[in-house]
Design a protein around this motif. Structure first.
Motif, PDB file in Angstrom:
ATOM      1  N   GLY A 140       0.813  -1.207   0.000  1.00 38.12           N
ATOM      2  CA  GLY A 140       0.000   0.000   0.000  1.00 38.12           C
ATOM      3  C   GLY A 140       0.846   1.256   0.000  1.00 38.12           C
ATOM      4  O   GLY A 140       2.082   1.215   0.034  1.00 38.12           O
ATOM      5  N   ALA A 141       0.161   2.388  -0.059  1.00 39.66           N
ATOM      6  CA  ALA A 141       0.811   3.691  -0.122  1.00 39.66           C
ATOM      7  C   ALA A 141       1.063   4.229   1.275  1.00 39.66           C
ATOM      8  O   ALA A 141       0.150   4.277   2.103  1.00 39.66           O
ATOM      9  CB  ALA A 141      -0.050   4.671  -0.914  1.00 39.66           C
ATOM     10  N   ILE A 142       2.296   4.658   1.529  1.00 38.27           N
ATOM     11  CA  ILE A 142       2.613   5.346   2.785  1.00 38.27           C
ATOM     12  C   ILE A 142       2.119   6.783   2.707  1.00 38.27           C
ATOM     13  O   ILE A 142       1.409   7.276   3.586  1.00 38.27           O
ATOM     14  CB  ILE A 142       4.132   5.310   3.053  1.00 38.27           C
ATOM     15  CG1 ILE A 142       4.619   3.874   3.217  1.00 38.27           C
ATOM     16  CG2 ILE A 142       4.473   6.155   4.278  1.00 38.27           C
ATOM     17  CD1 ILE A 142       6.140   3.752   3.268  1.00 38.27           C
ATOM     18  N   ALA A 143       2.512   7.473   1.655  1.00 40.86           N
ATOM     19  CA  ALA A 143       2.074   8.851   1.418  1.00 40.86           C
ATOM     20  C   ALA A 143       2.129   9.101  -0.074  1.00 40.86           C
ATOM     21  O   ALA A 143       2.999   8.558  -0.777  1.00 40.86           O
ATOM     22  CB  ALA A 143       2.956   9.845   2.163  1.00 40.86           C
ATOM     23  N   SER A 144       1.204   9.917  -0.558  1.00 43.45           N
ATOM     24  CA  SER A 144       1.146  10.148  -1.999  1.00 43.45           C
ATOM     25  C   SER A 144       0.626  11.543  -2.280  1.00 43.45           C
ATOM     26  O   SER A 144      -0.071  12.151  -1.454  1.00 43.45           O
ATOM     27  CB  SER A 144       0.228   9.118  -2.667  1.00 43.45           C
ATOM     28  OG  SER A 144      -1.127   9.331  -2.284  1.00 43.45           O
ATOM     29  N   VAL A 158       4.877   0.607   0.314  1.00 44.24           N
ATOM     30  CA  VAL A 158       5.342  -0.714   0.756  1.00 44.24           C
ATOM     31  C   VAL A 158       4.787  -1.733  -0.230  1.00 44.24           C
ATOM     32  O   VAL A 158       3.589  -1.705  -0.561  1.00 44.24           O
ATOM     33  CB  VAL A 158       4.847  -1.042   2.182  1.00 44.24           C
ATOM     34  CG1 VAL A 158       5.246  -2.465   2.563  1.00 44.24           C
ATOM     35  CG2 VAL A 158       5.384  -0.050   3.191  1.00 44.24           C
ATOM     36  N   ARG A 159       5.673  -2.602  -0.727  1.00 42.85           N
ATOM     37  CA  ARG A 159       5.204  -3.630  -1.671  1.00 42.85           C
ATOM     38  C   ARG A 159       6.169  -4.810  -1.636  1.00 42.85           C
ATOM     39  O   ARG A 159       7.379  -4.623  -1.707  1.00 42.85           O
ATOM     40  CB  ARG A 159       5.117  -3.060  -3.092  1.00 42.85           C
ATOM     41  CG  ARG A 159       4.503  -4.009  -4.106  1.00 42.85           C
ATOM     42  CD  ARG A 159       4.129  -3.275  -5.390  1.00 42.85           C
ATOM     43  NE  ARG A 159       5.299  -2.699  -6.032  1.00 42.85           N
ATOM     44  CZ  ARG A 159       6.081  -3.352  -6.905  1.00 42.85           C
ATOM     45  NH1 ARG A 159       5.812  -4.603  -7.231  1.00 42.85           N
ATOM     46  NH2 ARG A 159       7.117  -2.758  -7.443  1.00 42.85           N
ATOM     47  N   ALA A 203      -2.171  12.587   0.311  1.00 41.87           N
ATOM     48  CA  ALA A 203      -2.864  11.617   1.164  1.00 41.87           C
ATOM     49  C   ALA A 203      -1.849  10.758   1.903  1.00 41.87           C
ATOM     50  O   ALA A 203      -0.786  10.425   1.363  1.00 41.87           O
ATOM     51  CB  ALA A 203      -3.782  10.734   0.325  1.00 41.87           C
ATOM     52  N   VAL A 204      -2.170  10.395   3.103  1.00 40.91           N
ATOM     53  CA  VAL A 204      -1.375   9.468   3.902  1.00 40.91           C
ATOM     54  C   VAL A 204      -2.162   8.164   4.021  1.00 40.91           C
ATOM     55  O   VAL A 204      -3.303   8.154   4.481  1.00 40.91           O
ATOM     56  CB  VAL A 204      -1.081  10.042   5.301  1.00 40.91           C
ATOM     57  CG1 VAL A 204      -0.403   8.997   6.183  1.00 40.91           C
ATOM     58  CG2 VAL A 204      -0.211  11.281   5.189  1.00 40.91           C
ATOM     59  N   GLY A 205      -1.557   7.088   3.553  1.00 38.59           N
ATOM     60  CA  GLY A 205      -2.180   5.775   3.680  1.00 38.59           C
ATOM     61  C   GLY A 205      -2.948   5.312   2.466  1.00 38.59           C
ATOM     62  O   GLY A 205      -3.471   4.196   2.469  1.00 38.59           O
ATOM     63  N   PHE A 206      -2.988   6.107   1.404  1.00 38.56           N
ATOM     64  CA  PHE A 206      -3.712   5.695   0.196  1.00 38.56           C
ATOM     65  C   PHE A 206      -3.355   6.635  -0.952  1.00 38.56           C
ATOM     66  O   PHE A 206      -2.733   7.678  -0.765  1.00 38.56           O
ATOM     67  CB  PHE A 206      -5.224   5.674   0.427  1.00 38.56           C
ATOM     68  CG  PHE A 206      -5.819   7.016   0.786  1.00 38.56           C
ATOM     69  CD1 PHE A 206      -6.422   7.821  -0.184  1.00 38.56           C
ATOM     70  CD2 PHE A 206      -5.803   7.477   2.094  1.00 38.56           C
ATOM     71  CE1 PHE A 206      -6.980   9.046   0.143  1.00 38.56           C
ATOM     72  CE2 PHE A 206      -6.353   8.703   2.437  1.00 38.56           C
ATOM     73  CZ  PHE A 206      -6.945   9.491   1.461  1.00 38.56           C
ATOM     74  N   GLN A 207      -3.760   6.243  -2.159  1.00 32.98           N
ATOM     75  CA  GLN A 207      -3.705   7.115  -3.330  1.00 32.98           C
ATOM     76  C   GLN A 207      -5.117   7.635  -3.565  1.00 32.98           C
ATOM     77  O   GLN A 207      -6.058   6.844  -3.665  1.00 32.98           O
ATOM     78  CB  GLN A 207      -3.226   6.358  -4.575  1.00 32.98           C
ATOM     79  CG  GLN A 207      -1.834   5.782  -4.447  1.00 32.98           C
ATOM     80  CD  GLN A 207      -1.417   4.986  -5.670  1.00 32.98           C
ATOM     81  OE1 GLN A 207      -0.385   5.221  -6.250  1.00 32.98           O
ATOM     82  NE2 GLN A 207      -2.220   4.007  -6.061  1.00 32.98           N
TER      83      GLN A 207
END
Length: 757
Positions: A616-620, A632-633, A705-709
């Protein structure tokens, strides 16, 4: 003070008389449906001469009134402010789009509470008030999840809202808000999701809810889809229906449109077709590949418009089926002229234009089959915008008629006769609110929610709706947009082009002092398309109109006159360090961590879940059209930079994340070659890479965003929202380091040659 009790209260119930306040639910008043299209030009509806299929819009015109001489401000936020308040755009502090605010009363993007909204007035008259679609009427730094809500729709008189807060959004990956809460789209592009369909679903649901619960209560529905603002996206069958339709090019298409306009009686008698300007290339001068791309881009726009017409048709059909259409005042319009923001060649990704990146024919050709779909952000060439404003000059943003003259349809069978006529009286966006109030027999209040109201500046055109033979009641109107100006007065118009230099397209010197501008003069009562410049023949009239423009400018907060963009320059929105204690956002770009053109440090405290590290996305920040994402992947962490969807740089840690909690770092350093990015696990370097090109101005409308795109995959390897479970993210800290030379140049703090180094 509460309403005085009208019954009788005794010592017991038997000695008392119950009483309830009378309900003024406006049951005897008609409903109101305002349909506000976006970036749809004067000539792009079927009933305005186009051959694009718009049967719903054409039906409304045939059963109502079509106006040939309706005017806006040339941009979306300013026009919307005018429509909803009846005051001029500078009086509303909305000189430009909300994104380009500056620290002056006419430019701060903060609509004062003394300029009451139509929604506030009608709500207090018992109307149910709904806003669906685009808002774009709050300062951009107040559009985030943690922002105050007093300038959001529910803070300005609407009882329900579903839509998006900014100027545009991706039709397949929108950033949505319901009432005051960010929400995810209800489906994905793979499920067949499209925003305009979703908006129509919600509009119909709001009406169904209302009529099931309070059937006699009238409604005011503000329906403002993102269509047809770029990106021009629509389901493939709608685009495919136009394959080959525009292969003859914009010159021939424009000739056909003009012939239909004349034949239908749309244009005032004597209107001539303005000449093709030098900056619009003749279709025949384009190469085969250039024509192929340009035609396909126009097919995408046409499919988008037809699809939008169909969704509006669903709302109209719902009203008809439930017996409410005849007594609903339906007003349909566009907010400005057709848009030239696709540049001379058109673009697979509109972010090229906004970041001053030259278009690439090779890139457009390589991705031709994606146009209009969920991986594109396309916009047509300005040749099609020119044709879309037939027979007029110039485009959106300009104060010539191509920027400010737009379609307007009023449909109300129960209240208007005769039907199907064309009206040629001059009308401006500030006239809509007082017109609707007069038609509804509602007086503009002196006070709303304890705030004394300013005078409405528009003029009702209700009298000419009732008697089309009457002259136009609106006699004088100023225009100003990004330095370009005009004045309409009693059938005459003085106008000058003076746009910001970095978006100029006609080769003129827009850095010259305003006092050196050469004004044009047109007798638009006889020369609607501004063909015959009478400045040399009528110098005294021109000087008088210029003087009147300055007087109007002082009266309505236009000063200080300037053509600076002001993009994201509100100093209240900028700080160097942002701390997020878990998933958050989206934060609008104007208030987000500012990492463009500067070094930065992003750190994240992470905690694995029971079965390891989820992807998932940490920050985007951004979307599939450009931006960056830390992620993280596959048990590792990394950083991806997407440069306007054409160059993707992915940097992956050389080691896997440990089994327990950890702090990861992404350190970006500006170097002459680009952006040097180092990954650290704790204090240990674990990866490095160079981003050769970075975004200079904007990632577009998607927020941080923090935690998603928030708006589709920035990195194609992270599909959809790429949401990281909340328990994984303990804290994210983002720090911008050093000066952004581009922003400093825009603020006048650095010379332009330094800003481009």
């Amino acid at each position: 003070m509460s309403q005085q009790f009208g019954g009788r209260i005794g010592r017991t119930l038997e000695e008392s008389e119950a009483w309830w306040p009378p309900i003024d639910d406006g049951a005897r008043r008609p409903n109101v449906l305002v349909i506000l299209l976006d970036d749809v030009g004067y000539a792009q509806l079927g009933c305005y001469g186009s051959d694009i299929a718009t049967p719903t819009f054409d039906r409304l015109a045939a059963g109502g009134r079509r106006f040939s001489n309706f005017h806006t401000t040339a941009l979306c936020s300013p026009t919307r402010a005018c429509l909803l308040t009846g005051r001029n755009h500078h009086s509303n502090g909305m000189a430009r789009v909300a994104d380009l605010a500056m620290g002056f009363p006419g430019y701060n993007a903060t609509i004062p509470k003394e300029n009451g909204f139509l929604s506030e007035i009608l709500r207090d008259q018992g109307y149910a008030t709904f806003a669906v679609g685009k808002w774009h009427l709050a300062p951009t730094n107040e559009n985030g999840a943690g922002s105050p809500r007093d300038r959001w729709p529910l803070g300005r008189g609407f009882e329900r809202f579903y839509g998006f807060m900014g100027g545009e959004t991706d039709q397949y990956h929108p950033e949505l808000v319901q009432d005051g809460t960010p929400v995810e789209p209800p489906a994905t592009p793979e499920d067949g999701y499209h925003l305009t369909e979703d908006l129509a679903d919600h509009a119909i649901r709001y009406l169904t809810d209302l009529h099931g619960d309070a059937r006699q209560r009238p409604f005011f529905l503000w329906f403002a889809p993102g269509a047809c603002h770029a990106p021009h996206q629509a389901p493939a069958p709608y685009i495919d229906a136009y394959r080959g339709h525009f292969d003859a090019g914009w010159d021939r298409w424009r000739d056909g449109v003009f012939a239909r306009q004349v034949a239908s009686g749309l244009l005032p008698e004597g209107t001539e077709l303005s000449e093709r300007p030098s900056w619009v290339p003749p279709w025949g001068s384009l190469g085969d590949d250039e024509r192929r791309v340009a035609a396909r881009l126009m097919e995408a726009f046409a499919g988008f418009l037809t699809h939008t017409d169909e969704q509006v048709g669903r709302i109209v059909e719902h009203l008809e089926r439930t017996g409410r259409l005849d007594d609903t005042i339906v007003v349909l319009m566009s907010d400005n002229g057709a848009s030239a923001e696709g540049g001379v060649s058109g673009s697979f990704n509109e972010q090229y234009f906004f970041n001053l990146v030259p278009e690439s024919l090779e890139e457009n050709l390589a991705r031709l089959d994606e146009l209009g779909g969920p991986t594109a952000n396309n916009h047509y060439p300005w040749g099609w915008a020119w044709a879309g404003n037939t027979p007029l000059k110039r485009f959106k943003r300009d104060t010539h008629e191509g920027g400010v003259a737009d379609p307007l349809i009023v449909h109300w069978p129960a209240g208007l006769e005769p039907l199907g006529d064309t009206q040629h009286q001059y009308v401006h966006a500030i006239d809509l609110a007082p017109t609707l109030l007069e038609l509804l027999d509602v007086d503009a209040p002196d006070v709303i929610a304890g705030v004394e109201q300013s005078p409405i500046e528009g003029t009702s055109f209700a009298p000419v709706l009732r008697d089309p033979s009457l002259p136009a009641p609106h006699v004088t109107q100023y225009y100003e947009m990004l330095g370009s100006r005009a004045l309409y007065h009693d059938g005459w118009k003085a106008v000058v082009f003076h746009t910001p230099p970095y978006i100029a397209y006609d080769g003129s010197d827009t850095t010259r002092p305003f006092d050196e501008d050469v004004w044009e003069l047109y007798h638009v009562a006889e020369d609607f398309s501004e063909v015959h410049d009478l400045a040399a023949e009528e110098p005294d009239r021109l000087e008088a109109m210029k003087d009147l423009w300055w007087a109007e400018a002082e009266r309505f907060q236009v000063l200080p006159l300037n053509n600076k963009m002001g993009f994201g320059l509100d100093p209240r929105s900028h700080r160097d360090v942002h701390v997020f204690d878990g998933p958050a956002g989206p934060v609008p770009e104007s208030a987000a961590p500012h990492l463009r053109n500067r070094s930065f440090h992003l750190s994240a405290e992470l905690e694995p879940v029971a079965d390891g590290w989820p992807d998932g996305a940490i920050a985007s920040h951004g979307g599939h059209t450009g931006g960056y994402v830390a992620w993280v992947r596959g048990g590792r962490f990394g950083f991806t930079y997407n440069f306007v969807s054409t160059g993707i740089t992915r940097i992956t840690s050389e080691v896997e994340l440990p089994d327990g909690s950890v702090v990861v770092h992404v350190v970006g350093s500006r170097v002459p070659e680009g952006l040097d990015v180092e990954l650290r696990l704790g204090d240990v370097p674990v990866g490095r890479g160079l981003v050769p090109r970075t975004t200079p101005l904007t990632y577009g409308t998607p927020g941080f965003a923090v935690g998603f795109q928030s708006a589709g995959p920035i990195d194609p390897a992270l599909s959809g929202r790429a949401e990281l479970p909340g328990e994984v993210l303990r804290r994210v800290v983002v720090e911008g380091i050093g000066v952004d030379p581009v922003r400093a140049m825009l603020m006048g703090e650095l010379p332009s040659d330094l800003a481009t180094q």
